[in-house]
Motif scaffolding. Structure first.
Motif, PDB file in Angstrom:
ATOM      1  N   ARG A 166       8.393 -58.048  -9.108  1.00 49.70           N
ATOM      2  CA  ARG A 166       8.113 -56.979  -8.147  1.00 49.70           C
ATOM      3  C   ARG A 166       8.589 -55.616  -8.646  1.00 49.70           C
ATOM      4  O   ARG A 166       8.215 -54.585  -8.096  1.00 49.70           O
ATOM      5  CB  ARG A 166       8.753 -57.301  -6.795  1.00 49.70           C
ATOM      6  CG  ARG A 166       8.067 -58.415  -6.035  1.00 49.70           C
ATOM      7  CD  ARG A 166       6.673 -58.002  -5.511  1.00 49.70           C
ATOM      8  NE  ARG A 166       6.809 -56.970  -4.479  1.00 49.70           N
ATOM      9  CZ  ARG A 166       6.313 -55.761  -4.552  1.00 49.70           C
ATOM     10  NH1 ARG A 166       5.637 -55.377  -5.628  1.00 49.70           N
ATOM     11  NH2 ARG A 166       6.480 -54.896  -3.565  1.00 49.70           N
ATOM     12  N   SER A 192       4.908 -52.156  11.636  1.00 52.03           N
ATOM     13  CA  SER A 192       4.890 -52.260  10.179  1.00 52.03           C
ATOM     14  C   SER A 192       6.293 -52.381   9.599  1.00 52.03           C
ATOM     15  O   SER A 192       6.518 -53.103   8.628  1.00 52.03           O
ATOM     16  CB  SER A 192       4.181 -51.047   9.572  1.00 52.03           C
ATOM     17  OG  SER A 192       2.828 -51.006   9.969  1.00 52.03           O
ATOM     18  N   GLU A 193       7.256 -51.672  10.196  1.00 53.79           N
ATOM     19  CA  GLU A 193       8.616 -51.658   9.653  1.00 53.79           C
ATOM     20  C   GLU A 193       9.422 -52.892  10.040  1.00 53.79           C
ATOM     21  O   GLU A 193      10.224 -53.383   9.249  1.00 53.79           O
ATOM     22  CB  GLU A 193       9.349 -50.416  10.163  1.00 53.79           C
ATOM     23  CG  GLU A 193       8.919 -49.113   9.508  1.00 53.79           C
ATOM     24  CD  GLU A 193       9.472 -48.993   8.092  1.00 53.79           C
ATOM     25  OE1 GLU A 193      10.702 -48.976   7.926  1.00 53.79           O
ATOM     26  OE2 GLU A 193       8.654 -48.943   7.158  1.00 53.79           O
ATOM     27  N   PRO A 231       4.592 -62.740  -0.261  1.00 57.18           N
ATOM     28  CA  PRO A 231       5.893 -63.242   0.180  1.00 57.18           C
ATOM     29  C   PRO A 231       6.584 -64.004  -0.956  1.00 57.18           C
ATOM     30  O   PRO A 231       5.931 -64.624  -1.802  1.00 57.18           O
ATOM     31  CB  PRO A 231       5.539 -64.180   1.339  1.00 57.18           C
ATOM     32  CG  PRO A 231       4.217 -63.694   1.832  1.00 57.18           C
ATOM     33  CD  PRO A 231       3.496 -63.193   0.626  1.00 57.18           C
ATOM     34  N   ARG A 232       7.892 -63.947  -0.972  1.00 54.92           N
ATOM     35  CA  ARG A 232       8.664 -64.558  -2.057  1.00 54.92           C
ATOM     36  C   ARG A 232       8.286 -66.034  -2.278  1.00 54.92           C
ATOM     37  O   ARG A 232       8.118 -66.477  -3.414  1.00 54.92           O
ATOM     38  CB  ARG A 232      10.158 -64.453  -1.737  1.00 54.92           C
ATOM     39  CG  ARG A 232      11.054 -65.113  -2.782  1.00 54.92           C
ATOM     40  CD  ARG A 232      12.509 -65.109  -2.337  1.00 54.92           C
ATOM     41  NE  ARG A 232      13.055 -63.762  -2.327  1.00 54.92           N
ATOM     42  CZ  ARG A 232      13.682 -63.192  -3.358  1.00 54.92           C
ATOM     43  NH1 ARG A 232      13.815 -63.863  -4.498  1.00 54.92           N
ATOM     44  NH2 ARG A 232      14.162 -61.985  -3.257  1.00 54.92           N
ATOM     45  N   ASP A 284       2.037 -57.808  -3.572  1.00 56.48           N
ATOM     46  CA  ASP A 284       3.384 -57.983  -3.014  1.00 56.48           C
ATOM     47  C   ASP A 284       3.420 -59.213  -2.108  1.00 56.48           C
ATOM     48  O   ASP A 284       3.691 -59.118  -0.920  1.00 56.48           O
ATOM     49  CB  ASP A 284       3.830 -56.724  -2.252  1.00 56.48           C
ATOM     50  CG  ASP A 284       2.886 -56.387  -1.099  1.00 56.48           C
ATOM     51  OD1 ASP A 284       1.741 -56.899  -1.077  1.00 56.48           O
ATOM     52  OD2 ASP A 284       3.289 -55.615  -0.205  1.00 56.48           O
ATOM     53  N   GLN A 304       5.883 -56.837  11.144  1.00 57.48           N
ATOM     54  CA  GLN A 304       4.834 -57.371  10.280  1.00 57.48           C
ATOM     55  C   GLN A 304       5.446 -58.343   9.280  1.00 57.48           C
ATOM     56  O   GLN A 304       6.479 -58.053   8.673  1.00 57.48           O
ATOM     57  CB  GLN A 304       4.125 -56.240   9.542  1.00 57.48           C
ATOM     58  CG  GLN A 304       2.962 -56.712   8.675  1.00 57.48           C
ATOM     59  CD  GLN A 304       2.069 -55.573   8.245  1.00 57.48           C
ATOM     60  OE1 GLN A 304       1.671 -54.761   9.070  1.00 57.48           O
ATOM     61  NE2 GLN A 304       1.753 -55.502   6.969  1.00 57.48           N
ATOM     62  N   PRO A 305       4.828 -59.505   9.093  1.00 56.10           N
ATOM     63  CA  PRO A 305       5.406 -60.485   8.154  1.00 56.10           C
ATOM     64  C   PRO A 305       5.578 -59.892   6.767  1.00 56.10           C
ATOM     65  O   PRO A 305       4.743 -59.138   6.279  1.00 56.10           O
ATOM     66  CB  PRO A 305       4.356 -61.606   8.153  1.00 56.10           C
ATOM     67  CG  PRO A 305       3.630 -61.468   9.455  1.00 56.10           C
ATOM     68  CD  PRO A 305       3.617 -59.997   9.749  1.00 56.10           C
ATOM     69  N   SER A 306       6.682 -60.241   6.113  1.00 56.65           N
ATOM     70  CA  SER A 306       6.944 -59.747   4.772  1.00 56.65           C
ATOM     71  C   SER A 306       5.850 -60.182   3.812  1.00 56.65           C
ATOM     72  O   SER A 306       5.468 -61.351   3.789  1.00 56.65           O
ATOM     73  CB  SER A 306       8.303 -60.280   4.287  1.00 56.65           C
ATOM     74  OG  SER A 306       8.537 -59.912   2.952  1.00 56.65           O
ATOM     75  N   GLY A 307       5.351 -59.234   3.033  1.00 55.38           N
ATOM     76  CA  GLY A 307       4.314 -59.550   2.073  1.00 55.38           C
ATOM     77  C   GLY A 307       2.915 -59.577   2.643  1.00 55.38           C
ATOM     78  O   GLY A 307       1.955 -59.846   1.929  1.00 55.38           O
ATOM     79  N   ASP A 308       2.767 -59.288   3.923  1.00 50.77           N
ATOM     80  CA  ASP A 308       1.465 -59.303   4.567  1.00 50.77           C
ATOM     81  C   ASP A 308       0.913 -57.880   4.624  1.00 50.77           C
ATOM     82  O   ASP A 308       1.629 -56.938   4.947  1.00 50.77           O
ATOM     83  CB  ASP A 308       1.583 -59.868   5.985  1.00 50.77           C
ATOM     84  CG  ASP A 308       0.244 -59.920   6.692  1.00 50.77           C
ATOM     85  OD1 ASP A 308      -0.479 -60.902   6.469  1.00 50.77           O
ATOM     86  OD2 ASP A 308      -0.074 -58.980   7.441  1.00 50.77           O
TER      87      ASP A 308
END
Length: 509
Positions: A245, A180-181, A227-228, A225, A184-188
């Motif tokens: 955000r 998780s830290e 992904p950008r 949240d 894990q893909p950002s925003g997933d």
């Protein structure tokens, strides 16, 4: 006892011999918190393509405005007042038969991947599944290390690690935190991990057993949240990702006037929500691709729906509790495969609790116990089930309860205290009537007022009497009805600490 229909008999269940072949497999995908009016070509191109190739039910409605009771209806074909799974009783009744149980007994391999904490074994949803996985975990565990992941600084993360690491298997806990830290893909929020696991599972299957695959993707749920790159497609040109955000996303605190949101805030939150739908739509595309690569797509009945909608400033609300506006109960429902190929966009009124009867008839499984316990009607194009003149929804008990809100916020506004009531709704093609056990009632002419802004109950007393009569015919009167599942022996489940924390993050507690 379920029985499979001999797929060699082309006249089984009244099918035309020239109709599409009977699908071998079933995939049921729930896009958690996806509302119908925001799921379209811009946010959901994959779903739009599926709708064009299959059948899109334009007037599909959930039986409840939040996850737990809505899924219970999908699994059992019953309304909330029958299945008794709600804010005051958070466990699915063991006496009710479920769709996974029927399919398992009919010889299906039954697999589920849930990214919503409510839809786990802790709340009774594992019955009938060979395996019901928690999609947000790298390695399956009863211990949820989410407090470590959600810590806002290193001190909080270290404290949470000390508190939880040695509950259960510390190696498994460490692996879940590291995933998780770091990985894990950002925003997933679990969907990428879910589609990767499903692809591997499909690749590893080496038998001819048909399968039922259930999948819940939770990304459109608070907290938004994305992904950008997705967010920047849907935010206003004068807004930054950082600005959007930074907006506090705490629906229950907003309800209780603990903080305020401006129209600008809601505009940005709607952009983030649309971005979440776009992100999860790409995961839907990945799931379809995995089925195609495994050679299973052409033999699969593929069902996609939302379990409920969302308020993002509409009617003065944020989230999906305390009311039954169409914003919360009108959901996307698309079915692809078998007789639903090239089925168009029927405008019939349908309910998510129609899925059990629809799926069973489509794949040729006979399970009288499941069908007779509830109100499910088949949507199969050749079904003899009558079409619906009206759909119904219920909000049986507040979630969270008024007592929980008082414990968190102290003195709460009278506006919120008024939500301590039961609500029922009946909707026809022309009108929507909502009634509460405290005397609250609203009537809307949805032909000219689809946003349900104007209460016309005082102007149409005959219409009110007719729709009130329909509600009582369906559910009985409030005075006579008991709150299902609210007895002293069947109260809320005693949740694990990690479960409470995750549900709090989702705005439920």
């Amino acid at each position: 006892m379920a029985n499979t229909t001999d797929t060699g008999d082309s006249t089984a269940n009244g099918r035309d011999p020239a109709s599409h072949s009977i699908p071998r497999n079933i995939v049921l995908v729930v896009l958690d918190t996806a509302r119908a009016k925001t799921s379209g070509p811009e946010t959901s191109p994959t779903l739009t393509d599926l709708a064009r190739e299959g059948t899109s039910f334009e007037n599909a409605f959930a039986t409840a405005p939040w996850t737990l009771p809505s899924h219970a209806s999908m699994f059992t074909g019953t309304y909330s007042s029958t299945h008794g799974t709600h804010g005051g009783h958070t466990f699915l009744d063991e006496d009710l038969r479920t769709l996974p149980e029927a399919l398992a007994e009919a010889g299906y391999e039954t697999i589920g991947v849930s990214n919503n904490t409510w839809i786990t074994e802790e709340f009774g949803f594992d019955r009938g599944f060979d395996d019901l996985r928690k999609g947000w975990q790298y390695i399956q565990s009863d211990v949820d290390m989410g407090t470590v992941v959600r810590g806002e600084d290193l001190r909080e993360k270290l404290q949470a690690t000390r508190d939880r690491l040695f509950e259960g298997n510390p190696l498994v806990n460490t692996a879940n935190v590291l995933y998780s830290e770091l990985f894990q893909p950002s925003g997933d929020d679990g969907s990428a991990r879910t589609t990767a696991w499903i692809r591997n599972w499909l690749d590893d299957r080496d038998d001819e057993q048909p399968f039922f695959l259930f999948c819940n993707f939770i990304e459109p749920h608070v907290e938004y949240d994305p992904p950008r790159a997705y967010a920047e497609r849907f935010l206003p040109e004068d807004a930054s990702y950082e600005e959007a955000r930074s907006i506090r996303q705490d629906p229950r605190a907003y309800d209780c006037e603990d903080y305020e949101l401006t129209e600008r805030d809601f505009e940005l939150l709607r952009g983030l929500y649309r971005a979440e739908l776009a992100y999860v739509d790409d995961q839907l595309a990945a799931l379809r691709s995995a089925l195609e690569d495994a050679g299973e797509w052409e033999d699969t009945l593929f069902v996609v729906c939302g379990d409920h909608g969302e308020h993002i400033g509409e009617h003065g609300f944020f989230g999906h509790q305390y009311n039954l506006y169409d914003t919360l109960i009108n959901v996307p429902l698309v079915v692809h495969g078998g007789p639903f190929t090239d089925g168009g966009t029927p405008d019939d009124l349908v309910q998510l609790l129609d899925l059990p009867a629809t799926i069973l008839e489509t794949v040729g499984v006979d399970d009288p116990e499941l069908l007779e316990q509830g109100s499910s009607r088949s949507l199969h194009p050749q079904s003899t089930d009558p079409s619906r003149e009206a759909v119904f929804a219920e909000y049986v008990a507040p979630q969270p309860s008024i007592e929980r809100l008082e414990a968190r916020f102290g003195d709460i506004p009278d506006r919120v205290r008024a939500y301590d009531r039961r609500l029922r709704a009946v909707r026809t093609a022309t009108h929507k009537y909502v009634r509460g056990d405290d005397g609250f009632e609203r009537l809307h002419d949805v032909r000219i007022d689809p946003q349900e802004r104007t209460n016309v109950a005082d102007r149409s007393p005959e219409r009110v009497r007719d729709l009130r009569s329909r509600l009582e015919e369906r559910f009985g009167s409030f005075e006579e009805a008991d709150v299902p599942g609210a007895g002293a022996e069947t109260g809320p489940v005693a949740m694990r600490d990690g479960t409470k924390e995750r549900l709090a993050d989702l705005g439920y507690l």
